[in-house]
Each structure stands twice: as structure tokens, then as C-alpha cells.
Motif scaffolding. Structure first.
Motif, PDB file in Angstrom:
ATOM      1  N   THR A   1      -4.628   6.873   5.789  1.00 24.11           N
ATOM      2  CA  THR A   1      -6.037   7.296   5.705  1.00 24.11           C
ATOM      3  C   THR A   1      -6.978   6.168   6.134  1.00 24.11           C
ATOM      4  O   THR A   1      -7.911   6.382   6.927  1.00 24.11           O
ATOM      5  N   LYS A   2      -6.740   4.962   5.611  1.00 27.04           N
ATOM      6  CA  LYS A   2      -7.588   3.824   5.972  1.00 27.04           C
ATOM      7  C   LYS A   2      -7.465   3.508   7.459  1.00 27.04           C
ATOM      8  O   LYS A   2      -8.461   3.237   8.133  1.00 27.04           O
TER       9      LYS A   2
ATOM     10  N   GLU B   1       0.334   6.994   2.316  1.00 28.28           N
ATOM     11  CA  GLU B   1      -0.795   7.909   2.548  1.00 28.28           C
ATOM     12  C   GLU B   1      -2.117   7.148   2.562  1.00 28.28           C
ATOM     13  O   GLU B   1      -2.999   7.405   3.390  1.00 28.28           O
ATOM     14  N   GLU B   2      -2.250   6.188   1.641  1.00 25.52           N
ATOM     15  CA  GLU B   2      -3.469   5.373   1.594  1.00 25.52           C
ATOM     16  C   GLU B   2      -3.613   4.556   2.880  1.00 25.52           C
ATOM     17  O   GLU B   2      -4.701   4.482   3.464  1.00 25.52           O
TER      18      GLU B   2
ATOM     19  N   LEU C   1       0.835  -1.199   0.000  1.00 22.79           N
ATOM     20  CA  LEU C   1       0.000   0.000   0.000  1.00 22.79           C
ATOM     21  C   LEU C   1       0.872   1.252   0.000  1.00 22.79           C
ATOM     22  O   LEU C   1       1.979   1.253   0.539  1.00 22.79           O
ATOM     23  N   ASP C   2       0.346   2.312  -0.572  1.00 25.45           N
ATOM     24  CA  ASP C   2       0.976   3.622  -0.472  1.00 25.45           C
ATOM     25  C   ASP C   2       0.831   4.105   0.970  1.00 25.45           C
ATOM     26  O   ASP C   2      -0.196   3.873   1.622  1.00 25.45           O
TER      27      ASP C   2
END
Length: 263
Positions: free
Chosen positions: A118-119, A114-115, A111-112
Motif C-alpha cells: 500500500t505504501k 500488505e502495508e 513490515l507486513d
């Protein structure tokens, strides 16, 4: 993409020994998409060994283990990106904050950052621990750490989830929420391997129960099927019958008699 009804795990004649002790004695198991399997057995029966082999954490076994149709002995570890794992005893980096730890785990799964961040924030809020997102995990209660482990195991949206005592330390309301999460994941086609010593929980959430004893599968079916076969009322009673453990009453009586004995 795995089609509905297709097996996501195929195990044939799985055997494993540690020195002279044979821990697995020929496990044969096919696991379909969307199943919640209660994988249970006494301590030392071979549960953790089976799961660690599937996860690629143990080598030296004989037999065949296929995940998504691929033999894991071939060395391609890409299948691990589709797996989530909540171990019974987690070596969690508790000098990190939850933000640092979960983002790190998310990046390991591709995963990135930032992603993942956020999650993670959104999932922490749902489980009621968003206020400690930037607090070091070392200050967390057992239940809070368990929630972080559950979040990190699901962050990358895995197709198979291995859970070893996942409800340990959770409060009653959180248990209800997490059990419903598992049910909805299974309804979406996720496969869940659930291992616990709390028989009433296994009985309630599993649509298939696999009982392993002395390295062999001794029962495999729905709770109703096992109950009809064994003529017992609860999973705990079925477990005791199939594993030959019938000393609980006499042991309890002896324990209580010692407690009550006057000096």
C-alpha cells in the motif's frame, strides 16, 4: 527514542586496512539527530568504507562505532531496522516487478506485506512511476530504477538514511522533489548521510559538510564555516584546495588542445 540533540552516531578512532593499505586512519565523528551531512572526498578517500562499516557490511576494523548508543561490534543487528541505504551501484533484482521488489524489501525490514504494498503504490504515484508498478524492473530507465531504490530505502521510515549519489539519473523536476523530501525528513529529526561528487548539490542540501582525504577528516563544518576558513567561494573550490587538486585547468587545456589538433 533518541532525544533532540542527542547523537545517533558516535565514531572513535576508526581505522581500517586492506592488506598493507590503510584506508581509514583514525576517523572521529559525532552525528546528531536531524543533520544532513555531506560526506565528501576524492575517490579512494575512505567514504564508502566508512559507510559500509557503519552499515555492518565490513568487519576487521579497529576503533569504536556506536549507533543509537550501541556498539555495533556487540553483534546485535536490530539497529539496522532503523537505517535506510541507497548505494551508488545497486544490485537490484531487475527480473522482479517494482511491487515484488519493494514489498520484499519492506518485509525484510519487518513490515507486513500488505502495508508495504500500500505504501509503495502511493509513493510510486507521487514520484510519477505508478504505471510501471507491475512491470519488470529490467525495462526501467536509470531514473526509474533510482526512484524505486529511494522508495525501498524509506519504506520502513528509518531514523538514519545513507545516500550515495541518490539523484543519479533523475530528471530536473524529480531532483527538486527528492531534495525537498530529504529536507522535510531532516526537519522531522531524521539523520541523512549524503555522499556525492556533485559539489553544488552537496553545498545546497547539507547543513554540515565532512571532507575526508587519504583516510582522514580534513574539514568539518557548515558550508559558510568552511568558506570562511578557506577563503574560497564555492564548495568545489574548497574541495580542490583541501585535497590539493589544482590541475584541473591545465588538464582541461591539454585535453582541448588534443581535441582541436589537426591530423
Amino acid at each position: 527514542m533518541t532525544s533532540i540533540g542527542e547523537n545517533v552516531i558516535n565514531i572513535r578512532n576508526l581505522q581500517m586496512s586492506f592488506g598493507n593499505k590503510q584506508v581509514l586512519k583514525g576517523i572521529n565523528l559525532d552525528v546528531g539527530k536531524g543533520q544532513i551531512i555531506g560526506y565528501i572526498g576524492p575517490n579512494g578517500a575512505g567514504k564508502s568504507t566508512t559507510i559500509k562499516i557503519i552499515l555492518g557490511l565490513l568487519e576487521g576494523y579497529s576503533g569504536t562505532v556506536e549507533i543509537f548508543g550501541q556498539d555495533i561490534s556487540e553483534g546485535d543487528v536490530q539497529y539496522k531496522r532503523k537505517i535506510g541505504y541507497v548505494p551508488e551501484i545497486a544490485e537490484i533484482y531487475d527480473n522482479l516487478t517494482a511491487r515484488e521488489y519493494i514489498t520484499f524489501i519492506g518485509e525484510l525490514y519487518g513490515l507486513d506485506a500488505e502495508e508495504a504494498d500500500t505504501k509503495a503504490q502511493k509513493l510510486m504515484k507521487i514520484l510519477g512511476i505508478e504505471q510501471v508498478y507491475d512491470t519488470r524492473i529490467t525495462s526501467y530507465s536509470k531514473g526509474m530504477k533510482q526512484k524505486v531504490l529511494i522508495i525501498s530505502s524509506l519504506l520502513h521510515n528509518p531514523d538514519i538514511l545513507f545516500l550515495d549519489e541518490p539523484l543519479s539519473g533523475l530528471d530536473a523536476n524529480s531532483v527538486i522533489v527528492v531534495k525537498e523530501i530529504f529536507a522535510q525528513l531532516a526537519a522531522q529529526g531524521k539523520t541523512i548521510f549524503y555522499s556525492s561528487h556533485i559539489m553544488d548539490v552537496v553545498e545546497k542540501i547539507s547543513n554540515r559538510i565532512v571532507l575526508i582525504n587519504h583516510g582522514e577528516i580534513v574539514a568539518d563544518g557548515s558550508f559558510d564555516e568552511l568558506r570562511q576558513k578557506c577563503m574560497e567561494g564555492s564548495l568545489e573550490q574548497i574541495f580542490n584546495q583541501l585535497t590539493g587538486f589544482n590541475e584541473h585547468q591545465s588538464l582541461a587545456r591539454e585535453f582541448v588542445s588534443i581535441v582541436e589538433k589537426e591530423q
